[in-house]
Design a protein around this motif. Structure first.
Motif, mmCIF file in Angstrom:
data_model
loop_
_atom_site.group_PDB
_atom_site.id
_atom_site.type_symbol
_atom_site.label_atom_id
_atom_site.label_comp_id
_atom_site.label_asym_id
_atom_site.label_seq_id
_atom_site.Cartn_x
_atom_site.Cartn_y
_atom_site.Cartn_z
ATOM 1 N N ALA A 148 45.604 46.095 41.070
ATOM 2 C CA ALA A 148 46.168 46.112 42.420
ATOM 3 C C ALA A 148 45.330 45.283 43.392
ATOM 4 O O ALA A 148 45.857 44.451 44.144
ATOM 5 C CB ALA A 148 46.291 47.558 42.905
ATOM 6 N N LEU A 149 44.015 45.474 43.385
ATOM 7 C CA LEU A 149 43.161 44.739 44.317
ATOM 8 C C LEU A 149 43.094 43.252 43.980
ATOM 9 O O LEU A 149 42.914 42.413 44.878
ATOM 10 C CB LEU A 149 41.756 45.342 44.324
ATOM 11 N N LYS A 150 43.241 42.910 42.712
ATOM 12 C CA LYS A 150 43.176 41.503 42.317
ATOM 13 C C LYS A 150 44.398 40.731 42.805
ATOM 14 O O LYS A 150 44.313 39.526 43.059
ATOM 15 C CB LYS A 150 43.044 41.397 40.799
ATOM 16 N N TRP A 151 45.525 41.425 42.931
ATOM 17 C CA TRP A 151 46.700 40.762 43.486
ATOM 18 C C TRP A 151 46.453 40.355 44.934
ATOM 19 O O TRP A 151 46.982 39.344 45.403
ATOM 20 C CB TRP A 151 47.924 41.672 43.397
ATOM 21 N N GLN A 152 45.659 41.126 45.636
ATOM 22 C CA GLN A 152 45.319 40.751 47.000
ATOM 23 C C GLN A 152 44.463 39.490 47.030
ATOM 24 O O GLN A 152 44.566 38.674 47.945
ATOM 25 C CB GLN A 152 44.566 41.903 47.676
#
Length: 686
Positions: free
Chosen positions: A106-110
């Motif tokens: 999830a954070l890597k998509w940011q």
């Protein structure tokens, strides 16, 4: 920087497969190359223990995009691509996609949102791949399911017959949620396609279970909040379910049809928040530079439940449930108190309106355009509040509730229309208007009753199926139907606010002229008082009459105190009208004064009416005493005629007079054929 562990492993496996990939490994020209690249990507993912890095995710997203564009028909370079290989390619494709849209990333998509539009790019690639390969995936079977931990794809080949059943697809059960997300094409729609000449269809359904955490980290979904009664404060809109899609194909070409979706609620809220579900779909054509955005066109909520919501959409694509989140502003105790106060206020208001109408009719207020307008406003508002008090009793009966909703809409619109007429009438008194009273009243009737009937009729004709709210008898706030009431009300309030400002200006000007006529010593003090009263008096009198207290409705969400104020000001509006139109109305008071004076005059006339006495009449309440007058009696001195004539004194005691009251008359002898008539008056104290 050093390549990641995944990239090192991928390069190693790619070098081993170089003869298959050819001299241009960066390009994918056929399904064979796509199979090899997907195969080594899956191996690299399985053999790498470390998590994917942002640059790894970018490479895999590009790989999926290139693979989804490969032609599905066999070519010279892909003669060995059998149907089993196609199924294997599809499985590897889904496995790679699953690893990218895992909740752990999830954070890597940011971190990569500047390079990749978002997780929906992966969804788009899956849609394209399955659509291209659907005919080959179902070449040897009518039903194929491809599944991974976060994705489930089903390709179904269906022949249409006269008795064809509807199509249904559900996602898998999860550990956190036992309910199923399902999408279906109704039986009637399949039958309609068959009647239109469709004999063979391919249905592609996909479920994504991990997109909600990925999309929830994006900026808040921009949506207009649902109109509320002020008991909640809008916080924002979030993705509240899994994403599920359906595509109907005929000869690999999409066919539009209606679908029904059941989506489980995947979000847990605290006790002081609540949510309102909205059915939506991802529109890739909306904001294409950002990869698309949520759209609600063509979708509506069929039913809402605690754990899931049922939607109905008139097309096929990727669907989800958006939840509009609200912070609860009032406790259950306050909600109950407000309901009770509203009911009491409406009851008091209804009584006030009824008494006002009776006074207008009973005391004989002079007929004028003003009294006619007052009567119409009282009648419309009284019926509206009576219906409002009874609306809860009809909520269980859908037909009765629909009728009550339409009547509430009509009479509340009529109430505001007559409030507008009150403002126009007041304007005509303040500003010179060159129009006769008859023509003016015709215009007032058109505004007061004609416009409400027209608005309600048009609203019912345009959106009869979306007219009523789900759980109570009022207009639906989920659609644009509510604007058939809110729009005209806002217009009325704006016009009446302008009228009120004009009235205040005129009264202030009048107070200034009055102050200038006073002596200089008292002018300053009186001017301040007159100006204050000139502003305060019309505001206090006209605010409830013109409906301007409804402006408080836009502030009720800020505080529960304002909610109580709004309820008091508006549910007791009939009481205010009773005070303004009856108690403090000079016309009504003068009419009552005239009635009192008339009754007093009639009472005086009855007391002063003369009574005739004839000798031949016998009155049981009267005693007659005859006696000879004494020499000292006053009667002897009043004789007329010869002294030889005798005079008799007649004393009458009438029981209707006071006990001590006696009336004496002098009787003289007359001829036998003469008749004596005595006339006496009652004492003034009777």
């Amino acid at each position: 920087s050093q390549p990641s562990a995944f990239m090192n492993q991928l390069i190693k496996l790619s070098n081993m497969s170089q003869p298959v990939l050819g001299q241009q490994p960066s390009g994918i020209n056929n399904l064979t190359q796509a199979m090899v690249l997907l195969n080594i990507s899956v191996q690299a993912l399985e053999e790498t223990q470390e998590e994917l890095q942002p640059e790894d995710m970018v490479s895999l997203v590009q790989l999926l995009s290139l693979t989804s564009d490969v032609p599905s028909e066999p070519s010279v370079h892909s003669e060995n691509s059998s149907n089993e290989k196609i199924q294997e390619l599809s499985q590897h494709f889904i496995s790679v996609a699953d690893s990218i849209i895992s909740e752990d990333n999830a954070l890597k998509w940011q971190a990569i949102k500047e390079v990749v539009n978002g997780p929906m790019d992966v969804v788009k690639s899956i849609d394209q791949m399955v659509t291209r390969l659907s005919s080959r995936l179902t070449a040897e079977t009518d039903h194929l399911t491809i599944q991974s931990p976060n994705i489930r794809v089903e390709v179904q080949h269906q022949k249409l017959e006269d008795e064809s059943k509807g199509s249904s697809f559900c996602g898998p059960e999860t550990e956190k949620h036992a309910g199923l997300d399902c999408i279906s094409v109704p039986h009637q729609k399949i039958q309609d396609l068959h009647n239109n000449g469709f004999y063979k269809l391919t249905l592609v359904n996909t479920w994504y279970g991990s997109l909600r955490p990925l999309l929830s980290l994006e900026e808040n979904i921009t949506m207009e909040p649902t109109v509320t009664d002020g008991s909640q404060r809008y916080l924002g809109t979030v993705l509240g379910s899994s994403v599920i899609s359906s595509t109907v194909l005929r000869d690999n070409q999409p066919v539009s049809t209606e679908v029904q979706i059941q989506l489980q609620h995947r979000v847990q809220f605290s006790m002081d928040t609540m949510y309102d579900p909205v059915c939506a779909f991802w529109d890739f054509n909306l904001s294409p530079e950002a990869g698309g955005w949520w759209n609600t066109k063509g979708c509506e909520v069929v039913s809402k439940h605690q754990a899931f919501t049922v939607c109905y959409c008139n097309h096929t694509t990727n669907f989800a449930l958006l939840l509009q989140v609200y912070e609860t502003q009032r406790s259950p105790e306050n909600e109950k108190a407000l309901q009770v106060l509203t009911f009491i206020g409406c009851g008091v208001s209804l009584c006030g309106l009824l008494f006002t109408f009776i006074l207008f009719v009973a005391v004989g207020v002079p007929k004028s355009d003003r009294t006619t307008v007052h009567k119409n406003l009282i009648g419309a508002l009284g019926v509206a509040e009576l219906l409002l008090m009874c609306s809860d009793w009809t909520a269980e009966n859908q037909a009765a509730c629909f009728v009550v909703t339409a009547l509430l809409h009509l009479f509340f619109m009529a109430s505001f229309s007559w409030m507008l007429v009150e403002g126009l009438l007041l304007w005509s008194k303040v500003v010179s208007v060159n129009i006769s009273e008859d023509r003016r009243m015709k215009l007032y009737y058109v505004i007061g009753w004609g416009l409400p009937v027209l608005i309600v009729a048009v609203t019912l004709a345009v959106s009869a199926d979306k007219y009523k709210a789900d759980h109570h008898c009022w207009l639906s706030v989920k659609t644009d139907t509510i604007w058939a009431f809110v729009g005209p009300v806002i217009f009325v309030l704006v016009v009446n606010a302008v009228v009120l400002c004009r009235v205040v200006m005129v009264t202030v000007s009048s107070a200034n002229r009055r102050a200038k006529m006073l002596s200089p010593s008292s002018a300053s003090k009186m001017q301040t008082f007159d100006l204050t009263w000139a502003v305060t008096r019309p505001v206090l009198i006209l605010l409830p009459v013109l409906g301007l207290t409804w402006l408080c409705g836009v502030l009720v969400h800020l505080s529960v105190v304002l909610a109580y104020g709004f309820i008091v000001l508006n549910s007791f509006q009939g009481l205010y009208i009773f005070l303004v139109y009856a108690v403090y109305n000079s016309e009504v008071r003068n009419a009552i004064k005239r009635i009192k004076e008339k009754r007093k005059a009639l009472s005086f006339t009855n007391c002063s009416q003369p009574t005739s006495f004839l000798p031949s009449q016998r009155a049981p309440v009267t005693s007659w005493n005859c006696r000879q007058p004494t020499p000292s009696s006053p009667e002897t001195s009043e004789t007329s005629g010869p002294t030889s004539s005798t005079s008799t004194s007649l004393v009458i005691k009438n029981e209707s007079f006071r006990k001590e009251s006696f009336v004496s008359f002098s009787l003289k002898q007359v001829s036998r054929n003469q008749e004596v008539q005595l006339t006496g008056f009652k004492p003034s104290g009777c």
